[in-house]
Structures are given as C-alpha cells and as structure tokens.
Design an enzyme around this catalytic site. Structure first.
Site, PDB file in Angstrom:
ATOM      1  N   ASP A  94     -91.465  44.030  69.409  1.00  0.00           N
ATOM      2  CA  ASP A  94     -90.823  44.328  70.686  1.00  0.00           C
ATOM      3  C   ASP A  94     -91.189  43.290  71.735  1.00  0.00           C
ATOM      4  OD1 ASP A  94     -89.678  46.584  69.812  1.00  0.00           O
ATOM      5  OD2 ASP A  94     -91.144  47.963  70.673  1.00  0.00           O
ATOM      6  N   LYS A 117     -86.124  43.565  74.384  1.00  0.00           N
ATOM      7  CA  LYS A 117     -85.291  43.155  75.509  1.00  0.00           C
ATOM      8  C   LYS A 117     -86.129  42.299  76.445  1.00  0.00           C
ATOM      9  CE  LYS A 117     -82.550  47.361  75.419  1.00  0.00           C
ATOM     10  NZ  LYS A 117     -83.296  48.059  74.362  1.00  0.00           N
ATOM     11  N   MET A 170     -92.590  54.401  81.788  1.00  0.00           N
ATOM     12  CA  MET A 170     -91.311  53.887  82.285  1.00  0.00           C
ATOM     13  C   MET A 170     -90.954  54.564  83.605  1.00  0.00           C
ATOM     14  SD  MET A 170     -89.321  53.954  78.622  1.00  0.00           S
ATOM     15  CE  MET A 170     -90.035  55.495  78.080  1.00  0.00           C
TER      16      MET A 170
END
Ligand code: SAH
Length: 480
Positions: free
Chosen positions: A253, A275, A388
């Site tokens: 990741d 990402k 998050m």
C-alpha cells in the site's frame, strides 16, 4: 598499519561430541559460561572444581553434569575430546593447557588466545542446525551483535524443519538428480512443509512434503497478508521481516513507507498498489485479482498493509478472494496505528478506574441519522481511536457532544505516529473540529478520544486549539 588479511587463522569445523566427555576446569563464572555453552550439545560434561560457586553448583544440579569435586591433576582430563581451562587462575590455566596438549586433547583457555587450540563461537542454536560466529577473538561484542541479528532472521522452528528434512532425505535421494531434486528441497524449505512446521502442524508438514515428492503438479503459491506496522521499520514484527526476506513478490500500500518495503529480499518484485501521487492505483477488485493471479503463478507473495492488516485494511475482501480461488494464505499481525499513537503520547488506552474498553472506529459511520453503537460506548467511558478521521473531525466531535459526551473530554492527535517527523497535538473534544482545516498536516492522522487520554504526556505536544485562534484559520477554516 597491519595489513588486513582475507585468510582465516582459525577455521570453523563442527566437532562430534555426542556421548563424548568434555572437561571444564574451574569453579567460577568462566567455567559456568563454558558449561552453559557446551550444555547446548549432547556431550557429557565434567566440571573439575574443588570449590564450585553456588551458581555453578545449581547449574550442575539442574543439568546433571558431572562434578569432579577434587583438586586438579592431569589424569582428570584423560578421555576428554576437548578441554576448557576456565579457572580464572593464570598458573592453573597454563598448567591445564600444557597437560591437555601433552595428552593430545584440543584446549581452550578462557581469555588467553595464545594458549588456545580452538575458539568457541557465538552460537545460534536451532539444533540440528547451528550457526557459529567467530571473530578470532577480535570482538566478542561484535560476535554477540551478529548472533542477535542472525537469530532474529531465522524462524524459531528452523530446527524442527531441518529434522523433518533429515527424515525425507532417503526418499528425496530417489528423485532424479539435478533440477527436480533441487526443486523438491527448495519447495520443502520455502513452501507448504515449512509453513506447516512454522504453524506447529507437524503431521500436515509431513503430508505436504510427501505430496511434493509424488506430485508433479506446479508449485502452489502462497500469500501472506502482513501488517507492516505504523511506519517505523523497527516496528515490523520478526515474522513479517522473515516473510519479506523470503518473498518473490511484495505487493504494498501507499501508506507503507519505502524504508519498510526495502526490508524485503533485494530481488523480490515490488508492486505498489496504493493511492499515492505518481504511482499506479488499483481498485480493490483489481488488487484481489492480482493476488489470485500471483498465487496461481506459484509465487510467494507478501501483501504488505500498513498497521495491522485486519484493522481497516480491507483484508476481509482479499481473504475471501483467495479462499474462493483455493489459494493458501496466512495473516501476520502488525502494530496498528492506534497503538503507535498511544505509545508516542505515553497514553494509557485503558486506565484503571477510568477506562476499561476501547473502540477502533473511522467516524465515517457518523454521517447517518442514528448514532452508531460505538458512540454509546464512548459515552460510557471507552477510549476511542478514530482512523481516517481528519476529514470527519467536526462530525465526530459534534455528534459525540450532541449525544452527551462532555466537550471537555480529552483528545490526542498524532500525525505520522512512530516516525521521526511525527507531530502531536492535544486538546478537548471542542477543539477537534479545527483538525479539518489544518493544511499543515499531510501525513496519516490518528485521533484518540476519552478520559484515559488525560493520562498522556503532553510535554512534546502542541495545543490543538491554537490553530483555531490563528489568523489564517479564521479565514481558511470556515466551512461553507
Ligand atoms: N491497517 C491500518 C489502518 C489503515 S486505515 C492500521 O492498523 O493502522 C489508514 C488510517 O490509519 C489513516 O487514515 C490514519 O488514521 C491511520 N494511520 C496509519 N498509519 C498512521 C500513522 N503512522 N500515524 C497516524 N495514523 C496512522
């Protein structure tokens, strides 16, 4: 300056000692150290000491070593395959060394290299596998350091695996020489048998090895879903490190720092799937498909995920895809961000009499109308870790306050937990919304809320609310 030599002046060999006598002369600390070393073998130990110190006596009682509780004379050495002069008394050690040499027995005199026929190594013992580290007396500290490093690299079950290998040696001899036999052993030590031994499942290991012998089916791949920890390389687990060293492919990741990925085998293929600017981003379905494809191709894959793979890591979907495809996988836990953040703040996540439960949440489920269960837990005293949570900070704070949690409840925020560039902020629930407006936080952010947070160390943290009053925040921080 002394010329560096590339030749060894002491050559390592393994001496057969099973059932053989090894004599140690001495009753103190040095004798005990050598006795401990030799006791790792199946030699028969004779400790020659008229006066043995209590610790050595305890060792003798515990291990069943032979204690010759009499004064030293040369006849005591007869029949031994090696002798240690470890009395700490130079005259006696010299005498022992001379006697041993006269009797034709190799001798080691502690701390007197000039009297030694052989040196003892720093030892990594995974019997029947042994790794001996020698520095020709140049650096015992260096040897111990290397020992520690090698020890950490090797699976604790390596010995059991080697013993299993020995029991398959005859069967493997019947395979054609060359590639096929080599392939068998490489699949044995790097594939299903090794993994089963690692898991303590010896009969499954035996079956897997037998399968390898008979089947000419292609090697099966294996995926390890591995927690990379919060970012610092040395918060990787030993198991994660070992798997990384054995991997053919590392799929990682974006949140996993380069330094952690670099801990993998140098020639492993590295596939970033996260990402991050400038790197190819794959959807979850594409990642699942990639893992299945690599598994089918027989690869040993480490799927590296930040923190713990089972905490907001979408491991559930990857495991389901692998299960459906019949590909073997395992999960290796990692240090989750909440734990790293708590450590950075010296923050007790549970605190006697204050908080006895903890919630891992994202806060994203607060968008609906009804309050999720975790909010009720927060009100009843649980410590809440919000993953998050930056973009929903105001929502989290607003809803919790609305539901009855005091606006004064303590809050700790860590950006880049565990890394050297981490930043810490403290404040109250009422200050939390200011987090959303901060343009100066670009790393991952962990928020911890609850009364237990008050027990943290705020010496190195900045006030969360300061930003609220800063002139720039007054304009930029306003939500439309
Ligand atoms: N599986 C991961 C979580 C992945 S979700 C784990 O167990 O930690 C990603 C979120 O984790 C980020 O938005 C952030 O809230 C948190 N996070 C991950 N690494 C972090 C770090 N070093 N410092 C602070 N928060 C971190």
């Amino acid at each position: 300056m002394p010329q560096a030599t590339t030749k060894l002046n002491a050559f390592p060999v393994f001496v057969r000692v099973e059932g053989e006598a090894v004599a140690i002369v001495g009753g103190g600390e040095q004798a005990l150290a050598k006795a401990r070393l030799i006791a790792q073998s199946s030699a028969v130990l004779y400790i020659i000491a008229a006066n043995a110190e209590p610790e050595l006596l305890a060792f003798i009682a515990e291990t069943g070593a032979n204690h010759v509780a009499a004064g030293y004379d040369a006849s005591r050495l007869e029949g031994a395959v090696m002798v240690f002069a470890a009395s700490g008394d130079e005259t006696l050690d010299r005498r022992v060394a001379a006697d041993a040499r006269r009797l034709g027995i190799p001798v080691n005199a502690v701390d007197r290299p000039d009297l030694c026929d052989f040196f003892t190594p720093a030892l990594v013992n995974r019997a029947p596998v042994a790794i001996a580290i020698g520095t020709e007396g140049a650096g015992p500290v260096l040897a111990q350091m290397l020992r520690g490093r090698i020890d950490r690299m090797l699976s604790p079950s390596l010995g059991a695996l080697a013993a299993l290998a020995a029991s398959f040696r005859n069967a493997a001899e019947r395979l054609p020489r060359g590639n096929i036999r080599r392939r068998f052993w490489s699949d044995f030590f790097g594939g299903a048998p090794a993994r089963a031994v690692e898991a303590g499942e010896f009969s499954r290991a035996r079956e897997a090895a037998a399968d390898l012998l008979t089947s000419d089916a292609p090697v099966r791949g294996h995926i390890a879903l591995v927690g990379a920890g919060p970012g610092a390389e040395d918060l990787l687990t030993l198991r994660a490190h070992r798997l990384l060293m054995e991997a053919d492919v590392i799929v990682h990741d974006a949140l996993v720092p380069e330094a952690v990925v670099a801990m993998g085998r140098r020639d492993a293929e590295r596939l970033p799937v996260g990402k991050r600017k400038g790197c190819h981003t794959k959807s979850q379905a594409e990642i699942n498909a990639l893992l299945v494809e690599l598994g089918r191709a027989g690869k040993r894959v480490v799927r590296l995920k930040s923190g713990d793979p089972l905490v907001f890591g979408r491991a559930g979907e990857e495991m389901a895809a692998l299960r459906d495809a019949g590909i073997a996988y395992e999960v290796v836990p990692g240090v989750t961000a909440a734990f790293a953040a708590a450590a950075d703040f010296e923050l007790p996540l549970t605190l006697r009499g204050v908080s006895s439960s903890m919630v891992f949440t994202t806060g994203h489920d607060l968008k609906g109308n009804s309050l999720p269960d975790w909010a009720k837990l927060a009100i009843s005293g649980a410590t809440v870790a919000v993953y998050m949570g930056r973009s929903v900070a105001a929502e989290v704070a607003g809803r919790l306050i609305e539901a009855g949690l005091s606006p004064d409840t303590a809050v700790a925020v860590v950006e880049n937990a565990s890394l050297t560039n981490r930043r810490r902020f403290h404040g109250t629930l009422a200050d939390l919304p200011s987090l959303e407006a901060r343009a100066d936080l670009s790393g991952p952010v962990m928020t911890i809320i609850g009364d237990a947070v008050a027990g943290a160390n705020f010496e190195r943290s900045e006030p969360l609310a300061a930003h609220r009053h800063a002139p720039v925040a007054a304009t930029e921080g306003v939500q439309p």
